[in-house]
Design an enzyme around this catalytic site. Sequence first.
Site, mmCIF file in Angstrom:
data_model
loop_
_atom_site.group_PDB
_atom_site.id
_atom_site.type_symbol
_atom_site.label_atom_id
_atom_site.label_comp_id
_atom_site.label_asym_id
_atom_site.label_seq_id
_atom_site.Cartn_x
_atom_site.Cartn_y
_atom_site.Cartn_z
ATOM 1 N N ARG A 16 -4.757 -2.199 8.042
ATOM 2 C CA ARG A 16 -4.092 -0.889 8.069
ATOM 3 C C ARG A 16 -3.782 -0.461 6.621
ATOM 4 N NH1 ARG A 16 0.275 1.443 6.173
ATOM 5 N NH2 ARG A 16 1.529 -0.387 6.695
ATOM 6 N N HIS A 20 -6.110 2.156 2.866
ATOM 7 C CA HIS A 20 -5.864 3.099 1.760
ATOM 8 C C HIS A 20 -6.843 2.878 0.602
ATOM 9 C CE1 HIS A 20 -2.235 5.084 3.111
ATOM 10 N NE2 HIS A 20 -1.629 3.940 3.351
ATOM 11 N N SER A 170 7.549 0.746 -1.005
ATOM 12 C CA SER A 170 6.331 1.564 -1.010
ATOM 13 C C SER A 170 5.768 1.812 -2.394
ATOM 14 C CB SER A 170 6.601 2.903 -0.328
ATOM 15 O OG SER A 170 7.190 2.706 0.925
ATOM 16 N N HIS A 197 8.305 -5.747 3.261
ATOM 17 C CA HIS A 197 6.900 -5.387 2.977
ATOM 18 C C HIS A 197 6.812 -5.039 1.489
ATOM 19 C CE1 HIS A 197 3.107 -2.986 4.041
ATOM 20 N NE2 HIS A 197 3.450 -2.420 2.891
ATOM 21 N N HIS A 199 4.896 -4.469 -2.432
ATOM 22 C CA HIS A 199 3.707 -4.060 -3.197
ATOM 23 C C HIS A 199 3.809 -4.667 -4.597
ATOM 24 C CE1 HIS A 199 1.394 -1.324 -0.597
ATOM 25 N NE2 HIS A 199 2.549 -1.208 0.049
#
Lengths: 337, 337
Positions: A16, A20, A170, A197, A199
């Site tokens: 998912r 991107h 994010s 989550h 990055h």
Amino acid sequence: MSDAARPITVHDPTLRDGHHAVRHQLGREQLRAYAAAADAARVPVVEVGHGNGLGASSLQVGRARLADDEMLSVVREALAHSKMAVFMLPGWGSAKDLRRAVGHGADLVRIGTHCTEADLAERHLGELRADGVEAHGVLLMSHMAEPDRLAEECVKLVGYGACGVGILDSSGHYLPADVTARIAAIRAAVDVPVMFHGHNNLGMAVANSVAAADAGAHIIDACARGFGAGAGNTQLEVVVPVLERLGYRTGIDLYKLLDAADIAERELMPAPPTIDSVAVVSGLSGVFSGFKARVLDISRREGVDPRDVFFELGRRQAVAGQEDLIVDVAAALAAKD
Amino acid sequence: MSDAARPITVHDPTLRDGHHAVRHQLGREQLRAYAAAADAARVPVVEVGHGNGLGASSLQVGRARLADDEMLSVVREALAHSKMAVFMLPGWGSAKDLRRAVGHGADLVRIGTHCTEADLAERHLGELRADGVEAHGVLLMSHMAEPDRLAEECVKLVGYGACGVGILDSSGHYLPADVTARIAAIRAAVDVPVMFHGHNNLGMAVANSVAAADAGAHIIDACARGFGAGAGNTQLEVVVPVLERLGYRTGIDLYKLLDAADIAERELMPAPPTIDSVAVVSGLSGVFSGFKARVLDISRREGVDPRDVFFELGRRQAVAGQEDLIVDVAAALAAKD
């Protein structure tokens, strides 16, 4: 480390978030091959879909190669042990998309909203709960809110019916102490599993995920080779053995996980993500990396340094959807020069 | 964080450690372009040379494109502000190589030894000290010794004349707490600047470098885009703003540093390093990543899993130079099957 031997559920959004990085162009055989490999490694949850989630395939953010239904069917068939998860941003996706996804065998649904807008998830979480579906509420761009505010939003999500909550970094802005404070605040406020989550814009995705686990997070998101937008996500086959070495249990087979990551590198991506200079600036400024192409384009046109534009967007607290701000900021900087 | 606003000296071995990633084939224009860009960004120290240091160019570890003298002349000319550093492993390089390097304007000399063999640096450090040259002693594969032992070896190095000491995480094995314990022990034992040099096999190079700084390290090694062997080094243009955000002062210009990193990516490397599956296993097992090619080769011949070979080499505490062990280990594993 604290909480030794505590189980951690690893949630894998390779199919998912990684979308991107390839303009949502993964095909059936790619989905099948990676899902089967992750399943063989006993990765507990495999998330699939357009990068922006169910229903998001569009000219504006990019048309996916496959329809949501096709992606879900292929992955469902490839999974014998792992749960299948989907992601949905209200506005991009609808209740109808959620029903279809559940009909195609989604075991777990995540509803994502901006970090201060949990209320946008209320109706969906309520309906999913009423239908007996495992639904989690997750907060995007979570660095834009203080720990207490995130905890309040998570309490709301649980009230709406979420049986899990979490925060997304994010723009890859966090350093470990930032994660510790936020996860601890959320843990103190809710009694459901808490997710982080990460990055990798500041090279801290693995360290931040460990900080989250140490602060009590139950669910860690990670992608094979970090496959994801910009600087990529927490690298799955790295964070799993690191967590195990620190005394956590993931239940994942390391060699099969490394095999899955090799398949991902070979089959899914032109090259694994790396941290380029724009990613560093995007992480430092706390601006969504999806702004990159437009910032570079508009900065060139206005003759300003795109790094100045990023930092000014950060000061103005720009969020996804506010792409018009880029033009204003660049023009203001050009006028100042 | 502790020690806020403390100055940190960033030492940049891009043009030395990065050489490993391109079989020591950097040319004059590449050296010149990167050194000038690092100098413009005010990176305090730029290290240059064959990946294995002065005098190491050979059939066994690879012939460099340029002679040591040529590399030093080109970089010396490109640096107006940064110090120029060289690296030497006794046995590979000699006192004569050191004298020539100093004659070519090296401001700082690092003598490296295996982590328990500081005594091999005694003579060189003494001679450099007698000649008034700034010389540091650094310990390779430092995860193979406990904190107290590393501190003892550093005390020896200072006794031999080193005016700086440090540890290299040569196989990328450390997690932050490992670094904290070791740097703290060394800091408590010596009164000279202490250095940490990280590798990114477990995605922890930046976090480990922050842990080193927080534990009192004065010097942090980092390479543009992480350019280095295997999974690469601590990423320079990432760790610098992260340290600044945590309150340290590096004196480096961020935008010019990002420009230097862009030049490095474009001019020096086919692609920035990423963490592949072998790098993960090499980091976990604590085995020097330079073993990779031979482990893969011999494992194929013996029909055994190269990951098993790495972990067994780690258990046997294999160090560089013990390549013969690979054959023994692979044969033993094949016999067991």
